[in-house]
Scaffold this motif. Structure first.
Motif, mmCIF file in Angstrom:
data_model
loop_
_atom_site.group_PDB
_atom_site.id
_atom_site.type_symbol
_atom_site.label_atom_id
_atom_site.label_comp_id
_atom_site.label_asym_id
_atom_site.label_seq_id
_atom_site.Cartn_x
_atom_site.Cartn_y
_atom_site.Cartn_z
ATOM 1 N N ASN A 181 95.069 -49.461 -0.246
ATOM 2 C CA ASN A 181 93.702 -49.394 -0.004
ATOM 3 C C ASN A 181 93.292 -48.167 0.806
ATOM 4 N N SER A 182 94.038 -47.069 0.867
ATOM 5 C CA SER A 182 93.832 -45.695 1.822
ATOM 6 C C SER A 182 92.790 -45.165 1.446
ATOM 7 N N PHE A 183 92.324 -45.270 0.035
ATOM 8 C CA PHE A 183 90.913 -44.614 -0.473
ATOM 9 C C PHE A 183 89.922 -45.483 -0.749
ATOM 10 N N GLY A 184 90.129 -46.652 -0.146
ATOM 11 C CA GLY A 184 89.075 -47.675 -0.531
ATOM 12 C C GLY A 184 89.174 -48.218 -2.114
ATOM 13 N N ASP A 185 90.569 -48.305 -2.324
ATOM 14 C CA ASP A 185 90.709 -48.739 -3.577
ATOM 15 C C ASP A 185 90.203 -50.144 -3.850
ATOM 16 N N THR A 195 87.161 -51.181 3.826
ATOM 17 C CA THR A 195 87.964 -50.887 4.876
ATOM 18 C C THR A 195 89.168 -49.853 3.990
ATOM 19 N N THR A 196 90.054 -49.461 4.769
ATOM 20 C CA THR A 196 91.310 -48.646 4.262
ATOM 21 C C THR A 196 92.571 -49.248 4.451
ATOM 22 N N LEU A 227 80.277 -49.841 -12.038
ATOM 23 C CA LEU A 227 80.558 -50.066 -10.640
ATOM 24 C C LEU A 227 82.022 -49.275 -10.403
ATOM 25 N N ALA A 228 82.100 -48.647 -9.205
ATOM 26 C CA ALA A 228 83.284 -48.068 -8.902
ATOM 27 C C ALA A 228 83.616 -47.710 -7.343
ATOM 28 N N THR A 229 84.985 -47.891 -7.182
ATOM 29 C CA THR A 229 85.258 -47.505 -5.773
ATOM 30 C C THR A 229 86.518 -46.679 -5.605
ATOM 31 N N GLY A 230 86.429 -46.055 -4.301
ATOM 32 C CA GLY A 230 87.777 -45.383 -4.148
ATOM 33 C C GLY A 230 87.666 -43.725 -4.028
ATOM 34 N N ASP A 231 88.694 -43.236 -4.498
ATOM 35 C CA ASP A 231 88.971 -41.667 -4.629
ATOM 36 C C ASP A 231 87.958 -41.061 -5.448
ATOM 37 N N ASP A 232 87.384 -40.027 -4.887
ATOM 38 C CA ASP A 232 86.484 -39.209 -5.681
ATOM 39 C C ASP A 232 86.703 -37.711 -5.447
ATOM 40 N N SER A 233 88.119 -37.461 -4.949
ATOM 41 C CA SER A 233 88.373 -35.990 -4.586
ATOM 42 C C SER A 233 88.237 -35.243 -5.807
ATOM 43 N N HIS A 234 88.298 -35.645 -7.052
ATOM 44 C CA HIS A 234 88.275 -34.846 -8.225
ATOM 45 C C HIS A 234 87.069 -34.900 -9.014
#
Length: 603
Positions: A114-118, A123-124, A160-167
């Motif tokens: 869950n480090s990226f809010g997966d 939380t992370t 809906l979505a959650t988590g990493d969006d770095s790309h």
């Protein structure tokens, strides 16, 4: 009268042969390899999950982030239940090290990294157990996930979505999120989602396809290698696309005519066109092929045909294609024959692949570094093999004893458990101690039956009894407690002997070593008499002598003297022998005297 005290010390000696025996529980059923009612299989990086028709979920493999959701971080080499039956789970999805379960009430459970809010719980912090991350009544109809981002399609067409969006994988302008948020509005017409490596795809009811995120290898199919931070159309309406799937660097679209479009990297043959990468969607399998389902792995792809055969292409160093080799394939090739009964494909990021068959059984091939195939080992498989079976067979056991000869000492029981299906998890000893692994040693001090509990990795147990019956500590030597003995040498110096004391070893199992611990003597008024102690064992005829001077109060050598060994049940004789010393004979002529002997046995 002279009194002499003797002590007989019994010392037990044994040999150490080894006995090996085996024990099989009676009426143990063989492991079932029958249909299991599995309805869906999904796999992440190094973990696999199987949903059953009763709502239970099985899982196997990597677990350092809580991927399995069993409350631990311990990997599993076999399939184990992680969600109970009756849970209402209807669909599964996996990211890299995170797993998701959609329930019939619209709620979503999740576990793992869950480090990226997966997880989308705000939380992370990783979760080691399945926890609710979307409430009931959400209207969610489908889940999709890859790497550190997850997506949920709702019945109104919103996403809906959650988590990493770095790309740009959320499609909202490169803004990661720790909670589930809307990334596509209601009324969009979205009917299916697919997620790849930091990219996502959405199929609309008009046949068009939207995509967002990572495009390093052209996997969005927009003619460039530039990432997209927002959802954009990559396949036009009316395309006939019915299913999407995405891998690490590629994406695939199945059309209603059986043809397959693909885009992205082809370095390992993952497009199946001879190692020719593409920045746009191109036809890779022609119409009329009979392909009815696609699945994309890390660097490989799979296609299920209507006749039950499976085609595959791409990376194969771990055996992920299941063709018996580790050679990559640059073109689509048949890896499972027609008539196989395969109904669903699943593959992930770890170079392993799975197929679900019509009976609900599961076959798999490829990488098994963390036990993701669930076969009880970490050995890769180069061919498709059945991996999800019911192991209802308890382990079997064998044992050996440290000695099988009669002994007065302790005996060590060495137990070995074996299980050809899921493997041995542990052995519980009679005192309740659980020893991990297939072997243990247990020391006992008395005769009896000792029960060991053998447990396999599927949770089957059996009670394995071992009987020890060769310990005998009841050593007993009987003898005459008091004997009067008179020495009356004649004038010629002839010896006179007598006082024959019989000792019997009443233990018929263990021999007794007889040791003379002390002997005192004193003869007043004579210097010509010599005492001797003779021990003879009737069974062997061996005789041992110890000669003690009449004025001595110590044994020869100043310590105890081993006189002999009484065999189990054997009889020996101790005699006090009086004779004239040739050196002292003249002064001893005509002398006489008497002695009283008392023996004490010390076991």
């Amino acid at each position: 009268m002279f009194k002499k005290i003797k002590k007989i010390v019994v010392v037990l000696t044994t040999t150490v042969p080894i006995l090996v025996s085996s024990f099989i529980m009676p009426n143990a059923a063989s492991a079932e390899q029958t249909p299991l009612g599995v309805t869906q299989v999904v796999t992440g990086m190094n973990t696999a999950y199987a949903l059953k028709s009763d709502g239970s979920v099985l899982a196997t493999g990597y677990n350092s982030s809580g991927d399995l959701g069993d409350g631990t971080t311990t990997n599993s080499l076999v399939w184990k239940q992680v969600i109970a039956s009756g849970s209402g789970v209807t669909q599964l999805a996996t990211g890299e090290c995170t797993a998701y379960a959609l329930k019939s009430d619209g709620s979503v459970l999740a576990t793992g990294y869950n480090s990226f809010g997966d997880l989308g719980d705000g939380t992370t912090t990783n979760s080691l157990v399945w926890k609710q991350v979307i409430a009931p009544g959400s209207g969610i109809t489908q889940l999709a996930a890859a790497w550190d981002t997850a997506y949920a399609l709702k019945s109104d067409g919103s996403v809906l979505a959650t988590g990493d969006d770095s790309h740009g994988e959320l499609g909202v302008g490169s803004s990661s999120s720790l909670v589930w948020k809307q990334v596509i509005a209601p009324g969009s017409g979205i009917t299916q989602l697919a997620a790849g490596s930091h990219s996502a795809y959405a199929l609309k009811s008009d046949g068009s396809v939207l995509a967002t995120g990572n495009n390093q290898y052209g996997q969005l199919g927009i003619g460039t290698t530039s990432n997209s931070l927002v959802w954009e159309q990559v396949i036009a309406p009316g395309s006939g696309v019915t299913q999407l799937t995405a891998g690490n660097r590629t994406a695939y679209a199945l059309k209603s005519d059986g043809s397959v479009l693909a885009t992205g990297d082809d370095s390992y043959g993952e497009l199946g066109v001879g190692s020719s990468s593409s920045l746009v969607w191109e036809q890779e399998i022609a119409p009329g092929s009979g392909v009815m389902q696609l699945a994309a792995g890390n660097l490989s792809a799979y296609a299920l045909k209507s006749d039950g055969s499976v085609l595959a292409t791409g990376y194969n160093s771990s055996g992920g294609l299941g063709d018996g080799t580790t050679t990559n394939s640059l073109v689509w090739k048949q890896v499972i024959a027609s008539g196989s009964g395969v109904t669903q494909l699943a593959t992930g990021l770890s170079f392993s692949a799975y197929v679900l068959k019509s009976g609900g059984s599961v076959m798999a091939t490829g990488n098994n570094q963390y036990g993701q195939l669930g076969v009880g080992t970490t050995s890769n498989s180069l061919v498709w093999e059945q991996v999800l079976i019911i192991d209802s067979t308890p382990p079997t056991g064998s044992y050996n004893l440290s000695t099988t000869a009669w002994t007065t000492g302790n005996v060590t029981i060495n137990v070995t458990a074996a299980d050809s299906q899921s493997g041995v998890k542990s052995i519980t000893t009679p005192d309740g101690t659980t020893v991990a692994g297939p072997t243990c040693s247990y020391k006992v001090s008395g005769n009896g039956t000792y029960n060991f509990v053998l447990t396999d990795n599927a949770g089957n147990t059996c009670t394995y009894p071992v009987t020890v019956s060769n310990i005998d500590r009841s050593v007993s030597v009987s003898y005459t407690s008091s004997v009067a003995y008179t020495v009356d040498p004649d004038n010629t110096g002839s010896p006179t002997s007598g006082g024959d004391i019989t000792l019997t070893n009443n233990n018929t199992h263990v021999g007794a070593q007889v040791t003379l611990q002390s002997l005192t003597s004193a003869l007043s008024g004579t210097n010509g008499f010599v005492l001797g102690v003779q021990v003879e064992e009737s069974a062997s005829g061996n005789t041992a002598w110890s000669e003690i001077d009449n004025k001595s109060v110590q044994l020869p050598g100043g310590g105890s003297t081993v006189l002999g060994v009484l065999s189990p049940g054997g009889t020996g004789h101790i005699k006090l022998v009086g004779q004239l010393s040739s050196l002292r004979w003249p002064s001893a002529q005509g002398d006489n005297g008497s002695m009283q002997l008392t023996f004490t046995a010390v076991s």
